[in-house]
Write a protein that holds these residues in place. Structure first.
Motif, short mmCIF file in Angstrom:
data_model
loop_
_atom_site.label_atom_id
_atom_site.label_comp_id
_atom_site.label_asym_id
_atom_site.label_seq_id
_atom_site.Cartn_x
_atom_site.Cartn_y
_atom_site.Cartn_z
N ASN A 1 1.98 3.53 2.66
CA ASN A 1 2.14 4.20 1.36
C ASN A 1 2.34 5.71 1.51
O ASN A 1 1.94 6.50 0.65
CB ASN A 1 0.94 3.91 0.44
N ALA B 1 -7.59 6.13 2.73
CA ALA B 1 -6.93 6.12 4.04
C ALA B 1 -7.86 6.66 5.13
O ALA B 1 -8.56 7.66 4.91
CB ALA B 1 -5.64 6.94 3.99
N ASN C 1 -0.33 7.06 -7.27
CA ASN C 1 -0.17 6.59 -5.89
C ASN C 1 -0.17 5.06 -5.75
O ASN C 1 0.56 4.50 -4.95
CB ASN C 1 -1.22 7.21 -4.98
N TRP C 2 -1.04 4.40 -6.51
CA TRP C 2 -1.02 2.93 -6.65
C TRP C 2 -1.03 2.67 -8.15
O TRP C 2 -2.04 2.24 -8.71
CB TRP C 2 -2.24 2.30 -5.96
N GLN D 1 2.03 -3.36 -3.80
CA GLN D 1 1.83 -2.61 -5.04
C GLN D 1 1.83 -3.51 -6.28
O GLN D 1 0.84 -3.56 -7.02
CB GLN D 1 2.92 -1.53 -5.16
N SER E 1 -3.09 7.22 -0.13
CA SER E 1 -4.18 6.32 -0.52
C SER E 1 -5.49 7.07 -0.35
O SER E 1 -5.74 7.66 0.71
CB SER E 1 -4.18 5.05 0.34
N CYS E 2 -6.32 7.03 -1.39
CA CYS E 2 -7.56 7.81 -1.36
C CYS E 2 -8.54 7.31 -0.30
O CYS E 2 -9.40 8.05 0.15
CB CYS E 2 -8.22 7.81 -2.73
#
Length: 479
Positions: free
Chosen positions: A275, A282, A148-149, A104, A279-280
């Motif tokens: 995560n 993933a 998320n990130w 991250q 994660s978009c």
């Protein structure tokens, strides 16, 4: 407890405009209040936009060398605050300490360094006969970033915008705002000129909408859900500003029959769980040969059961998901998978054993999923994998493309020509072959409802540049 109730506008930390409320920021690991922020208003955005507009008049005229020096100072200050940044990310969104330290927080400095490297040799002018094609900074940029990130998405927008001579107003996620605060402190310490970088905290319907619609903001870059991205575009339309969107995903992971099956299946599970599934890109839909479904189930079950869930400070694989809202959404979709008849291989509804407080989700795997099921269609944004069988490669590609999204896709196999051919047929902005590592120079963005435009590397620069054609330009006298 962190108290981050001021905004960074025009080179100063300032009190919010009248009427601003405060919001408690919740630590998802234990549900305690970790800090508070102010929720800005349209008046705060207006002040920040005007500061950025004023600063653009001079910052847009800075030389390449001046911007190189600025990025070098920012990188130096970021490295000083690296541990603070990692700790903030763990506290605000639950990333395990090892993930915050090794992935991250490093992404922030990685994007800054990448932009610096690109800037050194980027061509802002090109001669074509008697015409000069000039690339100039677009103006004031509005950035709306997710939780998320968090610093990854801040840096991958801010770095190329600075490099190209733009000024900006940033709204980090109100759910995970600590990293944005530290980033602003880094910018201040690095001596970013007043008004070039501004931070206003707040929610989407208020601050996000004000950024999207403000007449002095020339472009808006948004990362988040497709639903919210559509609202950003609607709000931006009356001012005809450029809109960049990095939105949702439901990425297919096609495992061909000649792949190293154990490696591909277990690696696919780990990639989804990383995560906490937030994660978009993933690979949440794993496509395997139907005849090998039972083999895939056994491998995936073992990989899911090896995923250790726990408090972020412990030696765990994944921590909590970010909020109670996300937790409830994920639980509802897991139950939907059970109700619609998918085979529950691992995990399932409820918290993991021994974790009664905090937003922890069991690493969950469903098999014998069809692409019509809710869990195969909706972006769950949690540690949930769907395994879908296919009869041949043509069907695998058809299923892979049968989604409204197109952010990423994955292919595993042993025949280089075959996996390249499958990759060429997938409608996605990024295709990862055999678990390839991330590349900060590779353009990142999606097809279809996953958005438009590209981030990362030299492709990101184009999002922040206007193109001017100067015709009949006289030849410059030789020096």
């Amino acid at each position: 407890m962190r108290d981050y109730t001021k905004f960074y506008i025009d080179g100063k930390w300032v009190e919010p405009a009248a009427g601003a409320k405060t919001l408690d920021v919740i630590n998802p690991a234990d549900e305690s209040v970790a800090g508070r922020i102010s929720l800005g208003t349209a008046a705060d955005v207006d002040a920040a936009a005007k500061a950025a507009h004023r600063a653009f008049q001079t910052f847009s005229r800075t030389s390449r060398e001046e911007r190189i020096a600025l990025l070098e100072r920012i990188i130096e200050e970021y490295k000083k605050r690296f541990d603070d940044m990692a700790a903030a990310i763990t506290e605000e969104m639950g990333a395990p300490t090892v993930l915050a330290q090794r992935a991250q927080a490093p992404m922030g400095v990685g994007h800054l360094q990448t932009a610096l490297n690109v800037l050194k040799n980027y061509k802002f002018e090109e001669e074509r006969g008697g015409t000069i094609i000039v690339k100039e900074p677009i103006g004031v940029c509005g950035f709306i970033t997710p939780w998320n990130w968090p610093v990854n998405q801040i840096a991958c927008k801010v770095a190329p915008a600075l490099a190209t001579g733009c000024t900006m107003v940033l709204k980090p996620s109100e759910i995970a705002p600590f990293s944005g605060q530290i980033f602003a402190e880094i910018m201040d310490a690095a001596g970013v000129p007043a008004g070039v970088f501004n931070l206003v905290n707040g929610d989407g319907p208020t601050v996000g909408a004000a950024i999207s619609s403000h007449p002095l903001i020339d472009m808006v870059s948004f990362t988040g859900s497709t639903r919210a991205g559509i609202e950003v575009a609607k709000n931006a339309a009356p001012t005809v500003k450029r809109v960049h969107q990095e939105l949702g995903g439901k990425s297919p992971n096609i495992i061909l029959d000649d792949a190293d099956f154990d490696r591909a299946v277990s690696g696919g599970v780990r990639s989804v769980m990383n995560n906490s599934g937030q994660s978009c890109n993933a690979p949440t839909r794993m496509l395997v040969p139907a005849a090998r479904m039972e083999e895939a189930i056994n491998i995936a079950r073992a990989a899911a059961e090896a995923t250790v869930v726990g408090k972020p400070q412990d030696k765990v694989t994944i921590g909590p998901v970010v909020s109670e809202t996300q937790f409830k959404k994920i639980q509802g979709l897991i139950q939907k998978g059970v109700d619609e008849g998918a085979t529950l291989v691992a995990g399932g509804p409820g918290r993991p054993e021994g974790l009664d407080k905090g937003y922890y989700v069991k690493p969950t795997v469903f098999a014998n999923v069809t692409n019509e099921m809710t869990i195969a269609k909706e972006e769950i944004f949690g540690p949930v994998l769907s395994i879908i069988g296919y009869k041949d490669v043509d069907e695998a590609v058809r299923i892979g493309n049968d989604t409204e999204y197109g952010l990423a896709a994955y292919v595993s196999g042993s025949d280089p020509a075959k996996i390249r051919e499958v990759a060429s047929r997938l409608r996605a902005g990024q295709v990862i072959l055999n678990g390839a590592a991330p590349d900060l120079m590779a353009p990142f963005g999606g097809y279809k409802m996953s958005g438009n435009g590209r981030e990362w590397g030299d492709h990101a620069f184009g999002e922040f540049l206007e193109v001017k054609a100067v015709l009949g330009a006289p030849k410059q006298a030789a020096e």
